[in-house]
Write a protein that holds these residues in place. Structure first.
Motif, PDB file in Angstrom:
ATOM      1  N   GLY A  21      -8.975 -10.685   4.764  1.00  0.00           N
ATOM      2  CA  GLY A  21      -9.894  -9.609   4.398  1.00  0.00           C
ATOM      3  C   GLY A  21      -9.378  -8.248   4.801  1.00  0.00           C
ATOM      4  N   LEU A  22      -8.684  -8.186   5.928  1.00  0.00           N
ATOM      5  CA  LEU A  22      -8.075  -6.920   6.332  1.00  0.00           C
ATOM      6  C   LEU A  22      -7.025  -6.472   5.331  1.00  0.00           C
ATOM      7  CD1 LEU A  22      -7.920  -4.767   8.580  1.00  0.00           C
ATOM      8  CD2 LEU A  22      -6.180  -6.185   9.684  1.00  0.00           C
ATOM      9  N   GLY A  23      -6.279  -7.425   4.773  1.00  0.00           N
ATOM     10  CA  GLY A  23      -5.294  -7.073   3.749  1.00  0.00           C
ATOM     11  C   GLY A  23      -5.927  -6.667   2.438  1.00  0.00           C
ATOM     12  N   TRP A  24      -7.071  -7.270   2.094  1.00  0.00           N
ATOM     13  CA  TRP A  24      -7.737  -6.915   0.842  1.00  0.00           C
ATOM     14  C   TRP A  24      -8.364  -5.527   0.907  1.00  0.00           C
ATOM     15  CZ3 TRP A  24     -10.420 -12.330   0.569  1.00  0.00           C
ATOM     16  CH2 TRP A  24      -9.520 -13.247   0.042  1.00  0.00           C
ATOM     17  N   PHE A  25      -8.977  -5.194   2.026  1.00  0.00           N
ATOM     18  CA  PHE A  25      -9.672  -3.913   2.130  1.00  0.00           C
ATOM     19  C   PHE A  25      -8.741  -2.759   2.477  1.00  0.00           C
ATOM     20  CE2 PHE A  25     -13.221  -6.895   2.842  1.00  0.00           C
ATOM     21  CZ  PHE A  25     -14.095  -6.432   1.873  1.00  0.00           C
ATOM     22  N   ASP A  26      -7.576  -3.053   3.000  1.00  0.00           N
ATOM     23  CA  ASP A  26      -6.609  -2.002   3.331  1.00  0.00           C
ATOM     24  C   ASP A  26      -5.712  -1.788   2.114  1.00  0.00           C
ATOM     25  OD1 ASP A  26      -5.007  -0.144   4.488  1.00  0.00           O
ATOM     26  OD2 ASP A  26      -4.097  -1.487   5.956  1.00  0.00           O
ATOM     27  N   THR A  27      -5.972  -0.743   1.372  1.00  0.00           N
ATOM     28  CA  THR A  27      -5.218  -0.499   0.131  1.00  0.00           C
ATOM     29  C   THR A  27      -3.775  -0.085   0.393  1.00  0.00           C
ATOM     30  OG1 THR A  27      -6.048   1.784   0.101  1.00  0.00           O
ATOM     31  CG2 THR A  27      -7.302   0.122  -1.120  1.00  0.00           C
ATOM     32  N   THR A  28      -3.477   0.463   1.566  1.00  0.00           N
ATOM     33  CA  THR A  28      -2.119   0.894   1.866  1.00  0.00           C
ATOM     34  C   THR A  28      -1.266  -0.221   2.449  1.00  0.00           C
ATOM     35  OG1 THR A  28      -2.788   1.654   4.059  1.00  0.00           O
ATOM     36  CG2 THR A  28      -2.885   3.248   2.241  1.00  0.00           C
ATOM     37  N   TYR A  29      -1.882  -1.291   2.945  1.00  0.00           N
ATOM     38  CA  TYR A  29      -1.188  -2.437   3.538  1.00  0.00           C
ATOM     39  C   TYR A  29      -0.314  -2.043   4.728  1.00  0.00           C
ATOM     40  CZ  TYR A  29      -2.536  -4.716  -0.820  1.00  0.00           C
ATOM     41  OH  TYR A  29      -3.246  -5.207  -1.875  1.00  0.00           O
ATOM     42  N   ASP A  30      -0.627  -0.942   5.388  1.00  0.00           N
ATOM     43  CA  ASP A  30       0.199  -0.509   6.506  1.00  0.00           C
ATOM     44  C   ASP A  30      -0.047  -1.324   7.763  1.00  0.00           C
ATOM     45  OD1 ASP A  30       1.379   1.443   4.990  1.00  0.00           O
ATOM     46  OD2 ASP A  30      -0.077   2.998   5.546  1.00  0.00           O
ATOM     47  N   SER A  31      -1.246  -1.869   7.908  1.00  0.00           N
ATOM     48  CA  SER A  31      -1.559  -2.608   9.123  1.00  0.00           C
ATOM     49  C   SER A  31      -1.075  -4.049   9.069  1.00  0.00           C
ATOM     50  CB  SER A  31      -3.066  -2.576   9.385  1.00  0.00           C
ATOM     51  OG  SER A  31      -3.764  -3.130   8.275  1.00  0.00           O
ATOM     52  N   VAL A  32      -1.272  -4.723   7.934  1.00  0.00           N
ATOM     53  CA  VAL A  32      -0.872  -6.128   7.831  1.00  0.00           C
ATOM     54  C   VAL A  32       0.583  -6.281   7.397  1.00  0.00           C
ATOM     55  CG1 VAL A  32      -3.175  -7.033   7.450  1.00  0.00           C
ATOM     56  CG2 VAL A  32      -1.855  -6.195   5.517  1.00  0.00           C
ATOM     57  N   PHE A  33       1.112  -5.322   6.667  1.00  0.00           N
ATOM     58  CA  PHE A  33       2.513  -5.350   6.241  1.00  0.00           C
ATOM     59  C   PHE A  33       3.174  -4.029   6.635  1.00  0.00           C
ATOM     60  CE2 PHE A  33       0.365  -8.218   3.242  1.00  0.00           C
ATOM     61  CZ  PHE A  33       1.148  -9.358   3.394  1.00  0.00           C
ATOM     62  N   PRO A  34       3.628  -3.913   7.866  1.00  0.00           N
ATOM     63  CA  PRO A  34       4.241  -2.646   8.304  1.00  0.00           C
ATOM     64  C   PRO A  34       5.487  -2.324   7.489  1.00  0.00           C
ATOM     65  CG  PRO A  34       3.757  -4.077  10.169  1.00  0.00           C
ATOM     66  CD  PRO A  34       3.584  -4.907   8.946  1.00  0.00           C
ATOM     67  N   SER A  35       5.677  -1.059   7.254  1.00  0.00           N
ATOM     68  CA  SER A  35       6.817  -0.616   6.460  1.00  0.00           C
ATOM     69  C   SER A  35       8.123  -0.803   7.235  1.00  0.00           C
ATOM     70  CB  SER A  35       6.642   0.857   6.079  1.00  0.00           C
ATOM     71  OG  SER A  35       7.787   1.337   5.406  1.00  0.00           O
ATOM     72  N   THR A  36       9.126  -1.295   6.528  1.00  0.00           N
ATOM     73  CA  THR A  36      10.468  -1.418   7.105  1.00  0.00           C
ATOM     74  C   THR A  36      11.459  -0.428   6.504  1.00  0.00           C
ATOM     75  OG1 THR A  36      10.996  -3.169   5.503  1.00  0.00           O
ATOM     76  CG2 THR A  36      10.119  -3.852   7.648  1.00  0.00           C
ATOM     77  N   ASP A  37      11.057   0.290   5.478  1.00  0.00           N
ATOM     78  CA  ASP A  37      11.914   1.302   4.874  1.00  0.00           C
ATOM     79  C   ASP A  37      11.028   2.455   4.388  1.00  0.00           C
ATOM     80  OD1 ASP A  37      14.127   2.617   3.957  1.00  0.00           O
ATOM     81  OD2 ASP A  37      14.208   1.535   2.040  1.00  0.00           O
ATOM     82  N   PRO A  38      10.796   3.463   5.204  1.00  0.00           N
ATOM     83  CA  PRO A  38      11.390   3.715   6.519  1.00  0.00           C
ATOM     84  C   PRO A  38      10.730   2.874   7.614  1.00  0.00           C
ATOM     85  CG  PRO A  38       9.836   5.438   5.978  1.00  0.00           C
ATOM     86  CD  PRO A  38       9.912   4.552   4.770  1.00  0.00           C
ATOM     87  N   LEU A  39      11.440   2.765   8.729  1.00  0.00           N
ATOM     88  CA  LEU A  39      10.933   1.986   9.847  1.00  0.00           C
ATOM     89  C   LEU A  39       9.784   2.719  10.534  1.00  0.00           C
ATOM     90  CD1 LEU A  39      14.220   0.639  11.491  1.00  0.00           C
ATOM     91  CD2 LEU A  39      12.476  -0.682  10.289  1.00  0.00           C
ATOM     92  N   VAL A  40       8.687   1.978  10.750  1.00  0.00           N
ATOM     93  CA  VAL A  40       7.541   2.509  11.483  1.00  0.00           C
ATOM     94  C   VAL A  40       7.135   1.484  12.530  1.00  0.00           C
ATOM     95  CG1 VAL A  40       6.704   3.932   9.573  1.00  0.00           C
ATOM     96  CG2 VAL A  40       5.920   1.569   9.792  1.00  0.00           C
ATOM     97  N   TRP A  41       6.518   1.987  13.583  1.00  0.00           N
ATOM     98  CA  TRP A  41       6.047   1.083  14.625  1.00  0.00           C
ATOM     99  C   TRP A  41       4.761   0.402  14.152  1.00  0.00           C
ATOM    100  CZ3 TRP A  41       8.120  -1.040  18.740  1.00  0.00           C
ATOM    101  CH2 TRP A  41       7.303  -1.691  19.659  1.00  0.00           C
ATOM    102  N   PRO A  42       4.670  -0.929  14.195  1.00  0.00           N
ATOM    103  CA  PRO A  42       3.442  -1.606  13.724  1.00  0.00           C
ATOM    104  C   PRO A  42       2.255  -1.278  14.604  1.00  0.00           C
ATOM    105  CG  PRO A  42       4.921  -3.151  14.807  1.00  0.00           C
ATOM    106  CD  PRO A  42       5.687  -1.872  14.673  1.00  0.00           C
ATOM    107  N   GLU A  43       1.084  -1.235  13.981  1.00  0.00           N
ATOM    108  CA  GLU A  43      -0.136  -0.903  14.701  1.00  0.00           C
ATOM    109  C   GLU A  43      -0.995  -2.151  14.902  1.00  0.00           C
ATOM    110  OE1 GLU A  43      -2.457   0.661  10.667  1.00  0.00           O
ATOM    111  OE2 GLU A  43      -2.413   1.876  12.495  1.00  0.00           O
ATOM    112  N   LEU A  44      -1.798  -2.094  15.939  1.00  0.00           N
ATOM    113  CA  LEU A  44      -2.683  -3.211  16.275  1.00  0.00           C
ATOM    114  C   LEU A  44      -4.120  -2.690  16.260  1.00  0.00           C
ATOM    115  CD1 LEU A  44      -2.451  -6.208  17.075  1.00  0.00           C
ATOM    116  CD2 LEU A  44      -2.583  -5.490  19.458  1.00  0.00           C
ATOM    117  N   THR A  45      -4.917  -3.193  15.339  1.00  0.00           N
ATOM    118  CA  THR A  45      -6.284  -2.706  15.158  1.00  0.00           C
ATOM    119  C   THR A  45      -7.287  -3.674  15.787  1.00  0.00           C
ATOM    120  OG1 THR A  45      -6.438  -3.804  13.009  1.00  0.00           O
ATOM    121  CG2 THR A  45      -5.601  -1.540  13.034  1.00  0.00           C
ATOM    122  N   LEU A  46      -8.536  -3.249  15.805  1.00  0.00           N
ATOM    123  CA  LEU A  46      -9.604  -4.067  16.380  1.00  0.00           C
ATOM    124  C   LEU A  46      -9.837  -5.361  15.598  1.00  0.00           C
ATOM    125  CD1 LEU A  46     -11.749  -4.284  18.583  1.00  0.00           C
ATOM    126  CD2 LEU A  46     -13.318  -3.024  17.092  1.00  0.00           C
TER     127      LEU A  46
END
Length: 368
Positions: free
Chosen positions: A301-326
């Motif tokens: 559900g977090l992946g469905w509601f997150d349209t940017t997919y930054d939390s469940v699928f962190p970007s690797t190009d460019p590299l970003v530090w993954p985030e941890l949400t509630l």
């Protein structure tokens, strides 16, 4: 605990893991699964198989990273090192050996390998916690023959691990100094022989007691109903994962599941299978099964509601530090839910068989 409750818990966590590549979430879920296994496993032989699955998961990660470094490929401009490139013929166009190793491609491979490793760990946790023989007693009569094959297939790995531990223990008692990979060739044949002998003894015992003997024939029309319902459920799952028509997909998935269950119940009414006191499904089993399914619902559900997919699928190009949400911490808490819902297994010690304890207590300095 009912064995299928543990399998529902593990399958739910596996579905949750398949819907994310966030390394922080994957590591926390893996730690939660290991904690539940170490605290709630019994003294049964198959409960010691989780170590082998953990080593297999680490091996998968190491091999994926190794081939990524060797073959390369993937996006990225941050070059970590450059290996000597081996030229290949024209028919192998698109494949290279050596060359530049980028940080983006290496991190992407590490995320994918970690997801696969945690899924393997979920399967190992279910094998370590669930009793396969009790699981065989709780299957529908219509699927008894297929379930026997599935249960036997699921117990192959724990059986081989248990046989390997017995053979290694016997060799250590005989004073064999060979360890590591050199001992693999010496113990491979005894391990296979011991596993086959124990499987044949179990099969002979089940055959002698008439275990799984069936009478009657399946009800007419039950097989077409199950086939059509399975196809409807499969179509609903495909629409749910690949299209935006989630209302129709959910309806087809629920309709197919209900039809399949009704077909199994209808087919099993005319079949009588010998059974030996199947395990009861209690409220604790329901809580454990729902905890795994709730983990999948939260992560997917977090992946469905997150349209940017930054939390469940962190970007690797460019590299970003993954985030941890509630919600991710809530999913980890659902993984740990079997701890308060289940009871710790009791390990009973073997009492001493000596009968001269009173005589030894009268001796000076002798332990009672």
């Amino acid at each position: 605990m009912h064995p299928w409750a543990w399998w529902c818990w593990a399958i739910g966590i596996g579905l949750a893991v398949s819907g994310t590549t966030n390394p922080l979430l994957l590591v926390l879920i893996a730690m939660a699964v290991i904690i539940v296994v170490m605290v709630r496993r019994t003294a049964a032989p198959w409960a010691r198989s989780v170590r082998a699955y953990l080593l297999l998961a680490l091996f998968v990660i190491a091999m994926r990273v190794f081939f990524q470094i060797l073959i390369g490929g993937g996006p990225g401009e941050t070059v970590l090192l450059t290996l000597p490139e081996i030229p290949l013929p024209d028919w192998a166009a698109g494949i290279r050996l050596g060359g530049a190793v980028t940080a983006e491609g290496l991190v992407y491979t590490l995320y994918s390998a970690l997801r696969l490793a945690v899924m393997l760990l979920c399967v190992g946790a279910a094998n370590a916690l669930a009793n396969p023989r009790q699981a065989l007693k709780s299957v529908p009569a219509a699927l008894y023959e297929a379930s026997v094959a599935v249960v036997i297939a699921l117990t192959v790995a724990p059986q081989l691990i248990e046989s390997a531990q017995r053979v290694r223990r016997a060799r250590r008692l005989r004073g064999d100094p060979v360890r590591g990979l050199r001992a693999l060739g010496r113990i491979a044949l005894p391990v296979l022989g011991d596993a086959i002998d124990r499987s044949m003894a179990l099969a002979a015992g089940m055959e002698a007691r008439g275990f799984g003997r069936t009478r009657g024939e399946p009800a007419p029309g039950a097989l077409p109903l199950m086939i059509v319902s399975s196809m409807v459920a499969l179509m609903g799952a495909f629409l749910l994962l690949s299209t935006a028509y989630w209302e129709a997909a959910t309806a087809a998935l629920v309709l197919g599941a209900v039809g399949t269950g009704a077909g199994l119940r209808w087919a099993g009414r005319s079949l009588r299978v010998t059974s030996y006191r199947p395990h009861r499904w209690t409220w604790r089993s329901t809580g454990v099964a729902l905890s795994g399914l709730l983990t999948a619902v939260v992560v997917l559900g977090l992946g469905w509601f997150d349209t940017t997919y930054d939390s469940v699928f962190p970007s690797t190009d460019p590299l970003v530090w993954p985030e941890l949400t509630l919600p991710m911490l809530l999913a980890v808490a659902c993984c740990l839910a079997p701890l308060p819902l289940t009871i710790s297994p009791r390990f009973r010690g073997v009492e001493s068989s000596r009968t001269d304890a009173r005589v030894r207590a009268l001796r000076g300095g002798a332990p009672a």
